[in-house]
Design an enzyme around this catalytic site. Sequence first.
Site, mmCIF file in Angstrom:
data_model
loop_
_atom_site.group_PDB
_atom_site.id
_atom_site.type_symbol
_atom_site.label_atom_id
_atom_site.label_comp_id
_atom_site.label_asym_id
_atom_site.label_seq_id
_atom_site.Cartn_x
_atom_site.Cartn_y
_atom_site.Cartn_z
ATOM 1 N N MET A 30 0.846 -1.198 0.000
ATOM 2 C CA MET A 30 0.000 0.000 0.000
ATOM 3 C C MET A 30 0.884 1.251 0.000
ATOM 4 S SD MET A 30 -3.429 -0.932 2.088
ATOM 5 C CE MET A 30 -2.804 -0.599 3.721
ATOM 6 N N LEU A 33 6.715 3.135 1.424
ATOM 7 C CA LEU A 33 7.630 1.990 1.508
ATOM 8 C C LEU A 33 8.746 2.221 2.532
ATOM 9 C CD1 LEU A 33 7.951 1.253 -2.321
ATOM 10 C CD2 LEU A 33 6.341 0.281 -0.665
ATOM 11 N N GLY A 36 11.426 -2.796 5.130
ATOM 12 C CA GLY A 36 10.753 -4.102 5.106
ATOM 13 C C GLY A 36 10.251 -4.416 3.698
ATOM 14 N N HIS A 37 9.621 -3.420 3.049
ATOM 15 C CA HIS A 37 9.154 -3.625 1.675
ATOM 16 C C HIS A 37 10.356 -3.861 0.743
ATOM 17 C CE1 HIS A 37 5.768 -0.922 3.163
ATOM 18 N NE2 HIS A 37 5.118 -1.994 2.733
ATOM 19 N N GLN A 61 -10.333 -2.483 2.620
ATOM 20 C CA GLN A 61 -9.791 -3.150 3.808
ATOM 21 C C GLN A 61 -9.689 -2.216 5.017
ATOM 22 O OE1 GLN A 61 -5.961 -4.120 1.676
ATOM 23 N NE2 GLN A 61 -5.065 -3.801 3.688
ATOM 24 N N GLU A 148 5.812 -11.453 6.894
ATOM 25 C CA GLU A 148 5.186 -12.216 7.991
ATOM 26 C C GLU A 148 4.715 -11.314 9.126
ATOM 27 O OE1 GLU A 148 8.053 -15.161 9.114
ATOM 28 O OE2 GLU A 148 7.536 -16.458 7.413
ATOM 29 N N SER A 185 6.845 -0.817 9.895
ATOM 30 C CA SER A 185 5.465 -0.687 9.428
ATOM 31 C C SER A 185 5.268 0.729 8.918
ATOM 32 C CB SER A 185 4.496 -0.935 10.600
ATOM 33 O OG SER A 185 3.217 -0.433 10.288
ATOM 34 N N ARG A 187 2.751 2.380 9.328
ATOM 35 C CA ARG A 187 2.019 3.109 10.377
ATOM 36 C C ARG A 187 2.938 3.641 11.476
ATOM 37 N NH1 ARG A 187 -2.351 -0.695 8.977
ATOM 38 N NH2 ARG A 187 -4.102 0.581 8.282
HETATM 39 O O1 PAF Z 1 -0.113 -5.755 3.515
HETATM 40 C C1 PAF Z 1 -0.531 -4.837 2.780
HETATM 41 O O2 PAF Z 1 0.155 -3.841 2.543
HETATM 42 C C2 PAF Z 1 -1.921 -4.940 2.196
HETATM 43 O O3 PAF Z 1 -2.810 -5.536 3.077
HETATM 44 C C3 PAF Z 1 -1.969 -5.656 0.820
HETATM 45 C C4 PAF Z 1 -1.515 -7.108 0.926
HETATM 46 C C5 PAF Z 1 -1.064 -4.916 -0.165
HETATM 47 C C6 PAF Z 1 -3.388 -5.654 0.268
HETATM 48 O O4 PAF Z 1 -3.881 -4.349 0.115
#
Ligand code: PAF
Length: 281
Positions: A30, A33, A36-37, A61, A148, A185, A187
């Site tokens: 999402m 970044l 971790g990404h 979501q 994870e 994260s 967040r």
């Molecule tokens: O983990 C996330 O960033 C989101 O839940 C995902 C898997 C990209 C789905 O929107």
Amino acid sequence: MQILRDLPALRSAVDALKSDGKPVVLVPTMGALHDGHLALVEEARRGGRHVVVSIFVNPRQFGPNEDLDAYPRREAKDAQLLTAAGADILWAPTVEVMYPAGYATNISVSGISEGLDGAARPGHFDGVATVVTKLFNQVRPDVAIFGEKDYQQLAVIRRFVSDLDLPVEIVGMPTQRAEDGLALSSRNAYLSEEERKAALALPRALAQAKRQMEKGEPVDGALSKAVATLAGAGFDPIDYVTLCDAVTLAPMHVLDRPAQLLGAAKLGTTRLIDNIAVDPA
Ligand code: PAF
């Protein structure tokens, strides 16, 4: 790196990548970044595989009182990071491309998505399962990589990929942590300096409970101590600190098989989650 926002352009770019026979790996995100990404992208590139990263802040979501509007969006910086990390395609559809007028389909996974974050965030995993299924159909990757840190999300994705016979291999990557142990994260960007320090109580409480359980202390006592540690650090509310079967996520009160300890709690307005493996003797 190509930045693509419509489906025909994505399809032909992925076809072009696939023409050399090397696998295409999708890293769904999402945005906002962090390292971790980027570790997921590095893993995706291994063996010269082609890498598609998606950035889509998925409205389905987020609950009505959650942080959809506040969620950090910084696509230009993300694109720079992804170019440097060697991604081939950034798939960044608009909400209208993902959910055009008249969109009416929902993917719902029962059982494994119902407890923990599924209970604390009703509808969250329907939103995740729906968008991830769409991302798989849009990109048609051979492999998809997820962190994870979102342990239940990964378990839900593995479930529907198996149930729906989706032709994609799911890979989970260990949680990346800051030097002091806080799980990375997007967040974390919401945390004030003081909250950032207090946030360390979450990985510490989980690590301490893991040690106690692995030494043979009763599971429920160790969980209660972890909850008390979090409350003492200012977490409120504490959604859960639970020991679960590592595969089914069924709650466990005796450590008699491989388990995962999961926690979720709010610090100020920021909801943090974390988890750690707990091994029976
Ligand atoms: O983990 C996330 O960033 C989101 O839940 C995902 C898997 C990209 C789905 O929107």
